[in-house]
Motif scaffolding. Sequence first.
Motif, PDB file in Angstrom:
ATOM      1  N   TRP A  37       0.832  -1.495  -0.090  1.00 42.01           N
ATOM      2  CA  TRP A  37      -0.095   0.050   0.114  1.00 42.01           C
ATOM      3  C   TRP A  37       1.022   1.118  -0.185  1.00 42.01           C
ATOM      4  N   SER A  38       0.951   1.850   1.131  1.00 47.87           N
ATOM      5  CA  SER A  38       1.993   2.737   1.100  1.00 47.87           C
ATOM      6  C   SER A  38       3.301   2.809   1.877  1.00 47.87           C
ATOM      7  N   GLU A  39       4.568   3.203   1.944  1.00 45.88           N
ATOM      8  CA  GLU A  39       5.600   3.034   2.670  1.00 45.88           C
ATOM      9  C   GLU A  39       5.565   4.205   3.885  1.00 45.88           C
ATOM     10  N   LEU A  40       5.228   5.999   3.468  1.00 42.64           N
ATOM     11  CA  LEU A  40       5.518   7.057   4.136  1.00 42.64           C
ATOM     12  C   LEU A  40       4.365   6.201   5.515  1.00 42.64           C
ATOM     13  N   VAL A  41       2.761   5.775   4.610  1.00 43.36           N
ATOM     14  CA  VAL A  41       1.491   5.860   5.755  1.00 43.36           C
ATOM     15  C   VAL A  41       2.124   4.647   6.746  1.00 43.36           C
ATOM     16  N   ALA A  42       2.584   3.636   6.610  1.00 36.84           N
ATOM     17  CA  ALA A  42       3.244   2.580   7.501  1.00 36.84           C
ATOM     18  C   ALA A  42       4.282   3.150   8.982  1.00 36.84           C
ATOM     19  N   ALA A  43       5.347   4.016   7.544  1.00 38.44           N
ATOM     20  CA  ALA A  43       6.462   4.236   8.547  1.00 38.44           C
ATOM     21  C   ALA A  43       5.662   4.638   9.174  1.00 38.44           C
ATOM     22  N   ALA A  44       5.197   6.066   9.160  1.00 36.65           N
ATOM     23  CA  ALA A  44       4.291   7.237  10.456  1.00 36.65           C
ATOM     24  C   ALA A  44       3.509   6.168  11.220  1.00 36.65           C
ATOM     25  N   LEU A  45       2.511   5.276  10.954  1.00 35.23           N
ATOM     26  CA  LEU A  45       1.707   4.421  11.834  1.00 35.23           C
ATOM     27  C   LEU A  45       2.494   3.766  12.602  1.00 35.23           C
ATOM     28  N   GLY A  46       4.066   3.373  12.114  1.00 41.18           N
ATOM     29  CA  GLY A  46       5.170   2.604  12.254  1.00 41.18           C
ATOM     30  C   GLY A  46       5.730   3.637  14.202  1.00 41.18           C
ATOM     31  N   VAL A  47       5.480   4.787  13.913  1.00 41.07           N
ATOM     32  CA  VAL A  47       6.647   5.789  14.807  1.00 41.07           C
ATOM     33  C   VAL A  47       4.601   5.568  16.104  1.00 41.07           C
ATOM     34  N   VAL A  48       3.582   5.853  15.288  1.00 42.71           N
ATOM     35  CA  VAL A  48       3.217   5.982  16.558  1.00 42.71           C
ATOM     36  C   VAL A  48       3.245   4.386  17.299  1.00 42.71           C
ATOM     37  N   TRP A  49       3.700   3.654  16.722  1.00 41.73           N
ATOM     38  CA  TRP A  49       3.624   2.720  17.972  1.00 41.73           C
ATOM     39  C   TRP A  49       4.238   2.281  18.318  1.00 41.73           C
ATOM     40  N   ILE A  50       5.833   2.711  18.475  1.00 42.89           N
ATOM     41  CA  ILE A  50       7.316   2.877  19.139  1.00 42.89           C
ATOM     42  C   ILE A  50       6.722   3.606  20.446  1.00 42.89           C
ATOM     43  N   LEU A  51       5.923   4.784  20.151  1.00 45.84           N
ATOM     44  CA  LEU A  51       5.501   5.533  20.812  1.00 45.84           C
ATOM     45  C   LEU A  51       4.873   5.654  21.667  1.00 45.84           C
ATOM     46  N   ALA A  52       3.669   4.723  21.760  1.00 49.87           N
ATOM     47  CA  ALA A  52       3.030   3.924  22.218  1.00 49.87           C
ATOM     48  C   ALA A  52       3.645   2.717  22.945  1.00 49.87           C
ATOM     49  N   ARG A  53       4.128   1.696  22.660  1.00 49.03           N
ATOM     50  CA  ARG A  53       5.154   1.632  23.374  1.00 49.03           C
ATOM     51  C   ARG A  53       6.665   1.287  23.865  1.00 49.03           C
ATOM     52  N   ILE A 105      -3.390   2.153  22.458  1.00 47.38           N
ATOM     53  CA  ILE A 105      -3.187   2.672  21.085  1.00 47.38           C
ATOM     54  C   ILE A 105      -1.785   2.114  20.098  1.00 47.38           C
ATOM     55  N   GLN A 106      -0.844   1.122  20.942  1.00 53.31           N
ATOM     56  CA  GLN A 106      -0.169   0.427  19.682  1.00 53.31           C
ATOM     57  C   GLN A 106      -1.255  -1.147  19.404  1.00 53.31           C
ATOM     58  N   ALA A 107      -2.068  -1.386  20.124  1.00 57.76           N
ATOM     59  CA  ALA A 107      -3.166  -2.559  19.485  1.00 57.76           C
ATOM     60  C   ALA A 107      -3.762  -2.078  18.145  1.00 57.76           C
ATOM     61  N   VAL A 108      -4.757  -0.593  18.203  1.00 64.58           N
ATOM     62  CA  VAL A 108      -4.928  -0.133  17.362  1.00 64.58           C
ATOM     63  C   VAL A 108      -4.273  -0.154  16.104  1.00 64.58           C
ATOM     64  N   LEU A 163      -2.718  -1.202  10.338  1.00 69.77           N
ATOM     65  CA  LEU A 163      -1.750  -2.014  10.006  1.00 69.77           C
ATOM     66  C   LEU A 163      -1.729  -3.148   8.599  1.00 69.77           C
ATOM     67  N   LEU A 164      -1.909  -3.982   9.919  1.00 69.60           N
ATOM     68  CA  LEU A 164      -2.218  -5.299   9.926  1.00 69.60           C
ATOM     69  C   LEU A 164      -3.918  -5.492   8.504  1.00 69.60           C
ATOM     70  N   PHE A 165      -5.137  -4.766   9.365  1.00 66.57           N
ATOM     71  CA  PHE A 165      -6.401  -4.583   7.712  1.00 66.57           C
ATOM     72  C   PHE A 165      -6.075  -3.775   6.843  1.00 66.57           C
ATOM     73  N   GLY A 166      -5.323  -2.919   7.089  1.00 66.35           N
ATOM     74  CA  GLY A 166      -5.251  -2.409   5.851  1.00 66.35           C
ATOM     75  C   GLY A 166      -4.209  -3.113   4.669  1.00 66.35           C
ATOM     76  N   ALA A 167      -3.215  -4.150   5.478  1.00 72.74           N
ATOM     77  CA  ALA A 167      -2.901  -4.110   4.348  1.00 72.74           C
ATOM     78  C   ALA A 167      -3.354  -5.652   3.237  1.00 72.74           C
ATOM     79  N   LEU A 168      -3.751  -6.318   4.611  1.00 71.80           N
ATOM     80  CA  LEU A 168      -5.165  -7.708   3.944  1.00 71.80           C
ATOM     81  C   LEU A 168      -5.916  -7.324   3.352  1.00 71.80           C
TER      82      LEU A 168
END
Lengths: 134, 134, 134
Positions: free
Chosen positions: C73-89, C109-112, C117-122
């Motif tokens: 799908w999208s490299e940059l959206v994935a990376a941005a969501l990944g940063v959110v995941w790291i901060l939430a963790r 927040i990390q679960a959402v 990411l999972l359902f977007g990719a799926l």
Amino acid sequence: MIEHRWTALVSLLALLTYFWMSTQVPRARIKCGIHAPAMSGDPLLERTIRVHYNTLEWLPIFLVSLWMFAIYWSELVAAALGVVWILARIFYALSYYAAAERRGPGFLIQAVTTAVLLFGALGRIVYGLATGSA
Amino acid sequence: MIEHRWTALVSLLALLTYFWMSTQVPRARIKCGIHAPAMSGDPLLERTIRVHYNTLEWLPIFLVSLWMFAIYWSELVAAALGVVWILARIFYALSYYAAAERRGPGFLIQAVTTAVLLFGALGRIVYGLATGSA
Amino acid sequence: MIEHRWTALVSLLALLTYFWMSTQVPRARIKCGIHAPAMSGDPLLERTIRVHYNTLEWLPIFLVSLWMFAIYWSELVAAALGVVWILARIFYALSYYAAAERRGPGFLIQAVTTAVLLFGALGRIVYGLATGSA
């Protein structure tokens, strides 16, 4: 990028199956009346945790072998074996939840499937490196 | 697809090493006479479980760093470091099985190897993003 | 190879965050005066171990979903969501270290983020397979 969509699909479905197993742990905690962080104290809770963690232990082997088989040998054979693995893991979980001594067959099928993926990929990669073929 | 075969080979060999560690747990259970799902009760069993689980804990860091190093920097350096990691992990396992206080050197070598892979890949990726080079 | 550098960067930063969590366990052991291999006996030690292991449990889902989202799908959206995941963790870890009942928001927040990411990719992969689009 259209490549490896079946492998990607099977990977995400395997991870959803694994996620479903993790959700069974709090359900078992409620049933047994044992709160986190206690990890023992009731056979049902212990079996539910073992299903979750045994699958976690095998995920790196399964996921890497699945992708290596898909990339270096056959996408569709890898995806088909991945579906067998998912079904065997669900069967293993449901059997193990019911009784510890019933966990064998599901475990065996997922182990054999993983072995075919791993040694299939390994054999193909070594063959490729040895012959220099593409 | 002929790319990254050495990285793939090293990944699968690392997972076989990890699988060998998992097979030592039921062997230790038989030796100690402690059945699943008990996870403690004998120092040998506890050490065998720790070898398996410590390697599981490090696998995501090792595998991702190995591939990032191979893809963004050097395939052959990554594969060579991967072989060092596997040998250090085997040495760690055999030392830890023998005595808990002997686990240090093998652990240190695998940690340094992983750090080189991780920070090497990280540095190269940041450099690439900063300079816009290919 | 210039592709997916942001995803690679976020993956390595997520693994560094996870590594930082693992280093908190020996620190908690010193504070509580409980030596390895004991995994319980003090609430602070048990919370520190749970932060580490809960993150390990989620790493396969997060990392695979991150890459599938980035690739299909999208490299940059994935990376941005990944940063959110790291901060939430990180928020989850610091809250859980302080008190078990404060772990909820960071975990949610990390679960959402992982679910997106999972359902977007799926969804994107199934759409691609269904329509045959590239």
